[in-house]
Design an enzyme around this catalytic site. Structure first.
Site, mmCIF file in Angstrom:
data_model
loop_
_atom_site.group_PDB
_atom_site.id
_atom_site.type_symbol
_atom_site.label_atom_id
_atom_site.label_comp_id
_atom_site.label_asym_id
_atom_site.label_seq_id
_atom_site.Cartn_x
_atom_site.Cartn_y
_atom_site.Cartn_z
ATOM 1 N N GLY A 102 18.657 -33.724 -1.542
ATOM 2 C CA GLY A 102 19.014 -32.947 -0.363
ATOM 3 C C GLY A 102 20.196 -32.032 -0.566
ATOM 4 N N ASP A 145 18.166 -29.371 -6.137
ATOM 5 C CA ASP A 145 16.784 -29.521 -5.685
ATOM 6 C C ASP A 145 16.518 -28.749 -4.398
ATOM 7 O OD1 ASP A 145 18.500 -31.272 -4.349
ATOM 8 O OD2 ASP A 145 17.086 -32.931 -4.298
ATOM 9 N N ASP A 205 0.801 -1.222 0.000
ATOM 10 C CA ASP A 205 0.000 0.000 0.000
ATOM 11 C C ASP A 205 0.834 1.272 0.000
ATOM 12 O OD1 ASP A 205 0.842 -0.525 2.569
ATOM 13 O OD2 ASP A 205 -1.045 0.040 3.537
ATOM 14 N N GLY A 232 26.888 -16.508 -1.870
ATOM 15 C CA GLY A 232 26.556 -17.919 -1.783
ATOM 16 C C GLY A 232 25.181 -18.218 -1.211
ATOM 17 N N GLU A 277 26.452 -29.649 1.875
ATOM 18 C CA GLU A 277 26.550 -29.775 3.325
ATOM 19 C C GLU A 277 26.886 -31.214 3.735
ATOM 20 O OE1 GLU A 277 24.491 -27.859 1.775
ATOM 21 O OE2 GLU A 277 24.824 -25.902 2.716
ATOM 22 N N HIS A 330 1.127 0.469 10.551
ATOM 23 C CA HIS A 330 1.410 -0.897 10.106
ATOM 24 C C HIS A 330 2.722 -0.949 9.317
ATOM 25 C CE1 HIS A 330 -0.658 0.841 6.603
ATOM 26 N NE2 HIS A 330 -0.113 -0.101 5.871
ATOM 27 N N HIS A 331 3.368 -2.081 9.373
ATOM 28 C CA HIS A 331 4.683 -2.349 8.771
ATOM 29 C C HIS A 331 5.828 -1.649 9.505
ATOM 30 C CE1 HIS A 331 2.394 -4.309 5.817
ATOM 31 N NE2 HIS A 331 2.426 -3.445 4.838
ATOM 32 N N ASN A 349 19.638 -34.531 -6.220
ATOM 33 C CA ASN A 349 20.502 -35.474 -5.505
ATOM 34 C C ASN A 349 20.045 -35.641 -4.058
ATOM 35 O OD1 ASN A 349 21.339 -32.907 -4.791
ATOM 36 N ND2 ASN A 349 23.360 -33.103 -5.737
ATOM 37 N N GLU A 364 9.418 -10.536 -2.316
ATOM 38 C CA GLU A 364 10.447 -9.488 -2.400
ATOM 39 C C GLU A 364 11.854 -10.052 -2.510
ATOM 40 O OE1 GLU A 364 6.872 -7.659 -0.342
ATOM 41 O OE2 GLU A 364 8.033 -9.526 -0.097
#
Length: 571
Positions: free
Chosen positions: A481, A452, A41, A425, A485, A127-128, A479, A64
């Site tokens: 997951g 993925d 708004d 990254g 990591e 608001h916000h 793959n 956003e």
């Protein structure tokens, strides 16, 4: 510059021309023809002006964060971009993307629609906001991740817009403009001249002394060049190319600057990554008689965790505003001027170096039998076949992880642009960034390579691709997951698992009604999918590539093996 961009000069204040219009005209002057964002708004009236603008088009996003990523991809292609969010909730959602643009030197203008000055003056819990009557919390946050900021006031709005945009153009980093609803509609005059560019960044004396020192160091030695992304960001690629053609000059790039230079040339050594480099590339760079580092920024993930061994005594380092020769600094000296001076030194000495020793051995091009059609896919098969499928003009975006490091050490055809985000990254970045790159240059087909896990973060923008009439090739590496990591720590840990999606169903669910979708587990299925993608240039093609959990590209293995779980190097 057309009248539709800059206007026709001063007009009466009652003509309906506003501060918001002024900002849009300045952005158009800088080459921005699309603006990304999400309505709220506090920015809705300004969005009406975007829609009505003669040369700028609104591109709405799913959220956003994605809008900020899209603006980043657009900014890398066009040299300037803009994203519009609403105050507080919207701008903070985009903060991650803006910080990434700051880290990676991308010029993005973040425009935030704020509450009216009158409403702010009441110090009520709007608001916000945080409800404490302070409406500059988020403005202060922006100071840490943008090169220039402005909280526009009616009397100085146009001057402040010019200041922020000039800094964004000069520094190649994001800027922040907080524009309250009443300031956006405040009447003003059109710009009557283009914003002047900054000049005088090179001291003739500094340049002369640099030339003298560089000439002495170079002598009759062969010059070797290591280049990185700042050459692209500062738009001095042509000056660097002139240096490379002034003699026979072997060259390499960091992963951050991949595709900056022609990788099909026999003088291209490959990707330098410190101790993780191919031995011949490492030797060529670290043992060079004279090494020119152009726009180089050594980060942990592109330098093999700072394992580079560059002898300053044999190095000419060319930076944005200063250069050094064997450690002696010359400033102010702009990068383009320094590169041109080095090219002139090589031309003037008129010594034609012999061809690069062993150049034909760097990346031998041999005919290799393709794998059997029923063979299950490996990382190497996937990236080899993808490289074969690329054509000049493609823009390849590879998300941080196996996609980025799988493609990093593969040579790309001339005319292919490669985009990654190895410093910031942020996984998921490349999917919306591919949207931004496609909007920036719809004549260049984007090829998105993403894992993925990363894709699940930002996949909502698939629908926006379709709405914008774009036809990317999207390769989702399934793959199972977070493989990067897993490689660092926790191969079987539950926190590296993700929910398994039916990837070939996703485009339909997100409103993409005309597309092709494939699931490839074997080489033959991958080959068929990429062949179909080449035949259907006008349609989105999604290819789900199924790989084993712990199938990791060799370059990534070299990088992560010495890592501790906290991201530091094991001793």
């Amino acid at each position: 510059m057309t009248d539709s961009t800059l206007g026709t000069g001063p007009v009466p204040a009652d003509s309906g021309y506003t501060v918001g219009d002024y900002l849009l005209d300045r952005l158009a002057e800088f080459g921005v023809s699309e603006i990304f964002g999400v309505p709220g708004d506090y920015n809705l009236e300004f969005l009406d002006h975007i829609v009505a603008h003669p040369t700028i088009r609104w591109v709405g996003n799913a959220n956003e964060l994605n809008a900020g990523y899209a603006a980043d991809g657009y900014g890398r292609m066009r040299g300037m971009s803009a994203v519009v969010t609403t105050f507080g909730v919207g701008e903070l959602s985009a903060t991650n993307a803006i910080a990434g643009s700051y880290a990676e030197h991308v010029p993005v203008v973040h425009i935030v629609g704020g509450p009216s000055k009158d409403a702010q003056g009441t110090r009520r819990a709007l608001h916000h906001s945080l409800g404490d009557g302070d409406f500059e919390h988020f403005f202060r946050i922006s100071r840490e991740i943008t090169c220039a900021q402005a909280n526009l006031m009616p009397a100085t709005a146009c001057r402040e817009i010019d200041r922020v945009l000039s800094e964004v153009r000069e520094q190649k980093r994001p800027g922040y403009i907080l524009m309250s609803t009443d300031v956006a509609r405040f009447p003003t005059e059109r710009p009557d001249a283009p914003l002047p560019r900054y000049t005088g960044g090179t001291s003739p004396r500094a340049l002369s002394m640099f030339v003298e020192a560089a000439t002495a160091l170079i002598g009759d030695h062969r010059l070797t060049v290591l280049a990185d992304l700042l050459v692209h960001r500062l738009q001095v690629v042509k000056e660097l190319e002139a240096l490379l053609t002034a003699d026979v000059v072997p060259y390499a790039t960091l992963m951050w600057g991949k595709s900056l230079l022609d990788e099909s040339s026999p003088n291209f050594l490959g990707i330098y990554a410190g101790a993780a480099s191919a031995p011949r590339v490492r030797a060529a760079i670290e043992d060079a008689p004279v090494l020119v580092t152009a726009g180089v920024v050594f980060t942990d993930m592109v330098s093999g965790f700072f394992s580079q061994h560059i002898d300053a005594a044999r190095t000419i380092d060319v930076g944005q505003y200063q250069s050094s020769v064997a450690g002696q600094v010359f400033a102010p000296l702009e990068m383009g001027a320094a590169l041109s001076a080095l090219a002139e030194i090589l031309t003037r000495r008129a010594i034609s170096s012999a061809p690069v020793a062993g150049a034909d051995d760097h990346e031998p091009v041999t005919e290799v039998e393709p794998p059997a059609s029923d063979r299950e896919l490996t990382q190497e098969m996937v990236w080899n076949r993808l490289c074969q499928a690329l054509t000049p003009g493609n823009v390849v975006l590879a998300d941080q992880g196996t996609s980025f490091y799988g493609m990093a050490d593969h040579r790309l055809p001339r005319g292919v642009m490669f985009i990654g985000q190895p410093l910031w990254g942020s996984i998921g970045y490349t999917l919306p960034a591919a949207l931004g790159a496609g909007v920036a240059h719809p004549d260049r087909r984007t090829v998105l390579l993403i894992g993925d896990g990363a894709a699940q973060l930002t996949v909502q923008e698939l629908g926006t691709f379709f709405r914008q009439g774009l036809a990317p090739v999207i390769v989702v590496v399934n793959n199972d997951g977070y493989t990067v990591e897993r490689a660092i720590h926790g191969e079987a840990a539950p926190y590296n698992d993700i929910v398994s999606w039916n990837w070939t169903d996703i485009p339909n669910a997100l409103g993409v009604t005309d597309h092709l979708a494939f699931r490839a587990q074997t080489y033959g299925e991958l080959d068929d999918a990429l062949t179909a993608a080449a035949q259907h240039q006008d349609r989105m093609v999604l290819v789900e590539v199924v790989l084993p959990r712990l199938e990791i590209p060799p370059l990534l293995v070299e990088l992560v093996q010495p890592l501790s779980p906290d991201g530091s190097r094991r001793r």
